[in-house]
Structures are given as C-alpha cells and as structure tokens.
Design an enzyme around this catalytic site. Sequence first.
Site, PDB file in Angstrom:
ATOM      1  N   CYS A 124       0.786  -1.234   0.000  1.00 51.48           N
ATOM      2  CA  CYS A 124       0.000   0.000   0.000  1.00 51.48           C
ATOM      3  C   CYS A 124       0.815   1.279   0.000  1.00 51.48           C
ATOM      4  O   CYS A 124       0.743   2.084  -0.936  1.00 51.48           O
ATOM      5  CB  CYS A 124      -0.948   0.023   1.199  1.00 51.48           C
ATOM      6  SG  CYS A 124      -2.141  -1.329   1.232  1.00 51.48           S
ATOM      7  N   HIS A 185      -3.110   6.617   4.122  1.00 46.24           N
ATOM      8  CA  HIS A 185      -2.020   5.711   4.492  1.00 46.24           C
ATOM      9  C   HIS A 185      -0.645   6.226   4.082  1.00 46.24           C
ATOM     10  O   HIS A 185       0.244   5.446   3.742  1.00 46.24           O
ATOM     11  CB  HIS A 185      -2.249   4.311   3.908  1.00 46.24           C
ATOM     12  CG  HIS A 185      -1.573   3.236   4.733  1.00 46.24           C
ATOM     13  ND1 HIS A 185      -1.576   1.902   4.367  1.00 46.24           N
ATOM     14  CD2 HIS A 185      -0.880   3.295   5.902  1.00 46.24           C
ATOM     15  CE1 HIS A 185      -0.917   1.193   5.260  1.00 46.24           C
ATOM     16  NE2 HIS A 185      -0.473   2.025   6.210  1.00 46.24           N
TER      17      HIS A 185
END
Length: 649
Positions: A124, A185
């Site tokens: 990610c 994130h």
Amino acid sequence: MGCFVPTLYGQSDITCAHITVITAELRRRDGEAGTLWETVVWLGNMRSAMLALLLPLILTAGSDVSTGRAVEKKKPNFVLMMVDDLGIGDIGCYGNNTIRTPNIDRLASEGVKLTQHIAAAPLCSPSRAAFMTGRYAVRSGMASTGRVQVLLFLGGSGGLPAGETTFAKRLQQQGYSTGLIGKWHLGVNCESRGDHCHHPNQHGFSYFYGLPFTLFNDCVPGEGKDVLVDLQQTLQHLTLLFAVGLLTMVFVRVSGLLEVSLWFLVLLFFLGLVAAAVWYVPFALLQTWNCILMRNQEVIEQPMTVETLPQRLLGEAQDFIKRNADRPFLLFFSLAHIHTPLFKSPAFTGKSRHGRYGDNLEEVDWIIGKVRDTVDSLGLANNTLMYFTSDHGGHLEDSDPHIGQKGGWNGIYKGGKAMGGWEGGIRVPGIFRWPGRLAAGRVVEEPTSLMDLYPTLKYLAGDKQPDREIDGYNLMPLLEGKAVQSEHEFMFHYCGIYLNAVRWHPLGSDSVFKVHFFTPNFSPPGAGGCYDTKVCLCHGDHVTHHNPPLLFDLFHDPSESRPLTPDTEPRYAEVLERTAKAVMRHRSTLPPKMTSAGGASQASTDVHGVQNQMTWEKILWRPWLQPCCGTFPFCGCKEDEAIYESKAA
C-alpha cells in the site's frame, strides 16, 4: 461613406450607429465574430422588419457560440477510483465469471481497458506514494529497508515528505477543486500532534474525508491482529513473566524461605509495569489509535464505526462531485474495500458465489456504479475522465477457516501482495472512461504504470510548468490510439528499496521480457506464498538471489512458470545486457547514497534531503504524535448520527 438602411415603409429607424452598437456587442460576446460581423453588414441592407425579427436570434446565437466555445475550453474533470488489495482476476472484464461486476465491466466497454497496467510496488504505502507523485517510492523515501514495509502506526512520524509534489497539488495550482475521499495511508504528523505535515491537505487536497491510516483487522474486535503480532506476543509473555516472578518473590518473602529485599520487589513491580505498558498501550488500544476518521484535519470519529463506513464514503464522494459540478475538479475516491476485515453489509451478505470476499467485491461494483451514475446525472460524462484501478494485487495468504479465502485472486499471474516483482502482486486493473474523447471498447496491451496518472493529469489540466524527475508517461496517446507503443521501454520493480526485477519491452516486438534478480522465499516449502509470515519480506534470508537472473517472456509465458535459457531464447544474452545497462542508467538518476558500489540499494536516514520514512524510528508509535479527539489519552468521539443516516440513504 454613409450607411443607408432601407425599409419596406420608408426611412429606417435603425441607423449605422445602431449597427455599430450591435456589432460591438456581438464582438464583446464572441471574440471571433467575423462571421457575425458579415451577417450584420448584410442585415444593414435588409428591411428593418426582418432585422427586428432576427436581431434577438442573432444575439442569442452569439451567446450560444460563446457559451459553446467556453464549454470546449473548460478543463476536464477527473474521478479516480482505487480499490485496496484487489486481484486483477476478480473482475469480469479481466476474465472472472464467478463474481458479478457489471458496473466495472460497463466502464471498460464504454472506455479503454489496459491489460498490462503495473503498480510500482506490491504494498500500500509505497505503491500509493508512487501513484500520487509519478515517481518510484524510493525517490521519496517511502520504500522499506527491512521488515517494516508500510506505515504501521498513525502516531508514527513517517509519511510522504512535504517536499514531494502530488498530482493533486499540481492540479490545485491549475485552479482545480481537489478532494480525497477514503484511504490515505501516507502519514499525518512529523514532530507534534497537529502539525499535519504529511496530511492530504498539505499535499494538494483541499478536502479530505476518510481514513488517514487504513482499514485493517485490528479495527474490528474478533477479526485478528495485523501489526507486529510476534512482537505483541513477546511483550505480552514478558509481562506475564514479570508478574509470575513478582508473585513468586512475594511468596518466598512472606513464607520466609529466603530473604528477599523489599527494594528488589519494588524494582520487579515497576519493570513489570513498564513491560505491561509497552505492550498494552500501543497494541491493545490499536483500534483507538489507528482506526479513525477525519474530515480535513479534524478527527471526527475515534474509533470509527466500520459497519457504516462504505455508505458514508460513497455519500461523501457523491456530495463532492455535486458541490463541484460547475467547476473543474479532481476526486480521488480511495475505497476501504477490499482490504480485510471484510465488510458485512446486509444488502450484499451471502449474495455472491465467492463467499464474503465476493460479497465485498460486488458491493464495490455497486459503489462504482453509483459514482458513475452521479457523474452522468449531472451531465458531466463528456467532460469527465473516470479511472478505475487497485493499488496492488490480491493478498493470497489472508484466509480464515470459517469464511475461507479473504484475499483476492490474481488470475493466471504468479504471486500476490508483498511478493516483490512477481506479476500477481503488481499487475492491476486499469480502466479509463471518457465518452466523446476515448473510443469505447478499446483494449491496450502495452505496459503502463500507476505512475502514468501524474503526467497524464498534468497534460490534460494544461500544466506545462517544469517538474522534477518523473518515472511515468502521459497515457493519452495510447488511450486515444495515436500511439501503438508504450514509452515504458523499461520498467523497474522494487521490493522495498531493493531493485527486484526489470521489465523490457523491445521496440517493435510483442515480447515483454522480465529479469528477476532475486525472489522471495515461499513458506512452507512448495507453497505459493509466505504463509508462515503472512507477507513476504525483501531482505536477508527471506529471499533467494539468482546468478544469472531468472528470465521470462511475459508475452509467451504470462504466469512466469518457464524460465528462459540460452538454449530456449536466442536473445538471452542481449536481454541481460540491455537490462543491465538500463539499470545503470536508472540508478544514475537516484541520489548517490541510495546505491552502493555493488549496485544494491542501501538504507539511509538522510539521502540528500530525502529521509527514509520506513525506519523503526519513524514507524513506531509516539504518544505526542497521535491524532486524537478529546484530551489525550482519553480519545473518543462519534460522527453525528444524522450524518450516518444521510450518507446511508
């Protein structure tokens, strides 16, 4: 020379002065009024009755022409939709026939489908950093040197550096309204709670609603743990050991078996207390620390209510489009699906043929359809580029004995999430839809990258300002059919900061060669993933280096199951030589300290102003950096229930 305007009934009351005024007005309304000027001169020789009849129509026509030209010159809108951990084999238009994805398939049928769309990393944080900046994550310090490969705590200091430039920031400078709904994130704070140095608002997004961290198992009690599980267990066992030791020493002292100093008991008690705090505070309360919602820089829910999250994110995305329908906008809709824990939305539970994962993916498809319908209902379709993708491939090791596979399916491609350069972890869906600009049903087989969005958006927004080193390329020539070959002759695949593999697409050839310098060690032996550790690692004994490198031709062997040899591939030596030279050229564009004399990437805490953001120092939880609603450590709040209802409606 005079001007004469005859009429049916004698002298006209419309003079040359009137015509001059009318002409000036027409010129004011339309900067290119040559045709209208000729019309006015012609009308000067017509009867006034006809002029009076036609004049309002002329003025209206002038206004329409002007408006039409304004529409033509209006900058396009962008709706970028990214799913989390989606396998390319999960989508109908990419070959799946067990999960229903009619809305995503419709985007592909109405637009362009990319079949070799590649993420810059199989995890990610580095993948999203590369997507946002158009640069390999190693350039921004968002690549790992060891075990920790993504940001693990919202209260850490790591994140996308303030000096990096995202496509949102570039478009914001071009007058765009920019919004991020969903997952970020890429960090929040640097030195103090509230400095928001890594926050989306500091990276070009004028509006943010969503998860500054990510959705993970710790967010839902009973779904298991994701963060440093072995370290948690070690600290927990250490705490129990201190407790047992303390009780034993107390018993020995009270029973008189041995002389035990009171100060020793006090010391043992405080050591046990510290061990318990080190384990309990950051780890046992992870749901409170990491699972939060923010609107811009305000924490609005801590911990978040996961059950209503999909409806709220969709509602916010639709609201953003509606609020900005009259001006150019960029919406990055970063879905919380399909990362674990999987949602249990009543409308989709048990509806698919692929368990809870399939239910979640069919909910994703419904959400994508709702966003498309919003764009179309506002009359924005012909001026809006819509894009659908995933940040990387599906997580093969994530499964549950009760509900089965919890991660995605990567089709025929080997590997998955966190598996370095294996195709299953980096080949993702890529769909573009723009009616009137992109031909419906077009398929592009050329290598493309998530990093290509940055230069593509810049180009379409009219941003011609100079930029730093960019690794992506403008996709429009390929999407519009004006180019047949990708500008990505070489693509570099990283596992953390380590160059894992290189892809070479020779000019004028169908072949796409891929050279693997090392591969992750699957466990247990013979498995197709790292089931013992849950994710594969990129360093030390966790990988096997290959000399000579493994070589595959993805055109003939897309599943990377038959390594080529000098006997089976006439160009074997040439491929290795060309890729070696490409690696040298690529490394010459990186800061010197990022590579050692031997060519292997090295860790550095400060590389010419680019700090490594994935060190333990930056990853671990710091109380003074923890976002909090309320008074720390008593953090807790819930979003207004009326907003719940409006978003779910």
